[in-house]
Design a protein around this motif. Structure first.
Motif, PDB file in Angstrom:
ATOM      1  N   SER A  72      45.641  72.880  24.831  1.00 54.81           N
ATOM      2  CA  SER A  72      45.504  73.260  26.235  1.00 54.81           C
ATOM      3  C   SER A  72      45.375  71.992  27.066  1.00 54.81           C
ATOM      4  O   SER A  72      44.727  71.023  26.673  1.00 54.81           O
ATOM      5  N   THR A  73      46.033  72.027  28.179  1.00 59.77           N
ATOM      6  CA  THR A  73      45.937  70.886  29.079  1.00 59.77           C
ATOM      7  C   THR A  73      44.797  71.129  30.058  1.00 59.77           C
ATOM      8  O   THR A  73      44.554  72.249  30.494  1.00 59.77           O
ATOM      9  N   ASN A  74      44.117  70.097  30.344  1.00 59.55           N
ATOM     10  CA  ASN A  74      43.055  70.185  31.330  1.00 59.55           C
ATOM     11  C   ASN A  74      43.130  68.945  32.203  1.00 59.55           C
ATOM     12  O   ASN A  74      43.749  67.954  31.868  1.00 59.55           O
ATOM     13  N   SER A  75      42.504  69.047  33.316  1.00 56.84           N
ATOM     14  CA  SER A  75      42.562  67.904  34.226  1.00 56.84           C
ATOM     15  C   SER A  75      41.583  66.844  33.742  1.00 56.84           C
ATOM     16  O   SER A  75      40.439  67.124  33.408  1.00 56.84           O
ATOM     17  N   TYR A  76      42.080  65.669  33.684  1.00 56.32           N
ATOM     18  CA  TYR A  76      41.283  64.541  33.239  1.00 56.32           C
ATOM     19  C   TYR A  76      41.574  63.394  34.185  1.00 56.32           C
ATOM     20  O   TYR A  76      42.726  63.013  34.394  1.00 56.32           O
ATOM     21  N   THR A  77      40.537  62.869  34.744  1.00 57.23           N
ATOM     22  CA  THR A  77      40.684  61.747  35.657  1.00 57.23           C
ATOM     23  C   THR A  77      40.431  60.463  34.896  1.00 57.23           C
ATOM     24  O   THR A  77      39.392  60.308  34.265  1.00 57.23           O
ATOM     25  N   LEU A  78      41.388  59.585  34.955  1.00 57.73           N
ATOM     26  CA  LEU A  78      41.278  58.314  34.269  1.00 57.73           C
ATOM     27  C   LEU A  78      40.480  57.352  35.143  1.00 57.73           C
ATOM     28  O   LEU A  78      40.842  57.094  36.290  1.00 57.73           O
ATOM     29  N   TYR A  79      39.404  56.843  34.607  1.00 63.56           N
ATOM     30  CA  TYR A  79      38.559  55.915  35.361  1.00 63.56           C
ATOM     31  C   TYR A  79      38.774  54.486  34.888  1.00 63.56           C
ATOM     32  O   TYR A  79      37.845  53.730  34.703  1.00 63.56           O
ATOM     33  N   ASP A  80      40.022  54.141  34.681  1.00 59.26           N
ATOM     34  CA  ASP A  80      40.370  52.777  34.308  1.00 59.26           C
ATOM     35  C   ASP A  80      41.043  52.165  35.530  1.00 59.26           C
ATOM     36  O   ASP A  80      42.197  52.431  35.824  1.00 59.26           O
ATOM     37  N   TYR A  81      40.315  51.355  36.242  1.00 62.93           N
ATOM     38  CA  TYR A  81      40.821  50.813  37.495  1.00 62.93           C
ATOM     39  C   TYR A  81      41.986  49.848  37.281  1.00 62.93           C
ATOM     40  O   TYR A  81      42.735  49.579  38.205  1.00 62.93           O
ATOM     41  N   TYR A  82      42.150  49.346  36.082  1.00 62.22           N
ATOM     42  CA  TYR A  82      43.226  48.406  35.793  1.00 62.22           C
ATOM     43  C   TYR A  82      44.402  49.086  35.081  1.00 62.22           C
ATOM     44  O   TYR A  82      45.285  48.414  34.589  1.00 62.22           O
ATOM     45  N   ASN A  83      44.426  50.410  35.036  1.00 61.80           N
ATOM     46  CA  ASN A  83      45.469  51.135  34.351  1.00 61.80           C
ATOM     47  C   ASN A  83      46.856  50.855  34.966  1.00 61.80           C
ATOM     48  O   ASN A  83      47.849  50.765  34.251  1.00 61.80           O
ATOM     49  N   ALA A  84      46.909  50.711  36.255  1.00 61.27           N
ATOM     50  CA  ALA A  84      48.187  50.467  36.923  1.00 61.27           C
ATOM     51  C   ALA A  84      48.762  49.113  36.528  1.00 61.27           C
ATOM     52  O   ALA A  84      49.969  48.883  36.648  1.00 61.27           O
ATOM     53  N   TYR A  85      47.941  48.226  36.045  1.00 60.31           N
ATOM     54  CA  TYR A  85      48.396  46.882  35.657  1.00 60.31           C
ATOM     55  C   TYR A  85      48.781  46.808  34.184  1.00 60.31           C
ATOM     56  O   TYR A  85      49.212  45.757  33.718  1.00 60.31           O
ATOM     57  N   GLN A  86      48.614  47.913  33.452  1.00 60.02           N
ATOM     58  CA  GLN A  86      48.950  47.943  32.035  1.00 60.02           C
ATOM     59  C   GLN A  86      50.464  48.033  31.871  1.00 60.02           C
ATOM     60  O   GLN A  86      51.141  48.660  32.665  1.00 60.02           O
TER      61      GLN A  86
END
Length: 87
Positions: A72-86
């Protein structure tokens, strides 16, 4: 999943299922006397116990449990502020 011998009739299959407290979910298409059974709480047995009980019968060729896992999919908020730089 249970495969009954070809000589086992539908009424006999129904009586075996009633004795174990399970019901037929559906027959596997293209395979005669092979059924996916649904264990009910009224049976009082765990899934593996039901599969073993059917395996021990003379009327069955094989029996195996079907341990389904539903994703099941659920909403998960990623709290990695540097994720966009990965990469």
């Amino acid at each position: 999943i249970v495969s009954f011998n070809e000589s086992v009739s539908t009424p006999e299959i129904d009586s075996i299922n009633a004795a174990f407290g399970v019901e037929i979910d559906h027959e596997i298409e293209g395979m005669s006397n092979v059924y996916v059974l649904r264990n009910r709480a009224a049976s009082g047995l765990q899934l593996l116990e039901v599969a073993n009980a059917y395996f021990d019968l003379d009327q069955t060729l094989y029996s195996q449990p079907d341990f389904r896992a539903y994703i099941s999919t659920n909403s998960y908020t990623l709290y990695d502020y540097y994720n966009a730089y990965q990469p």
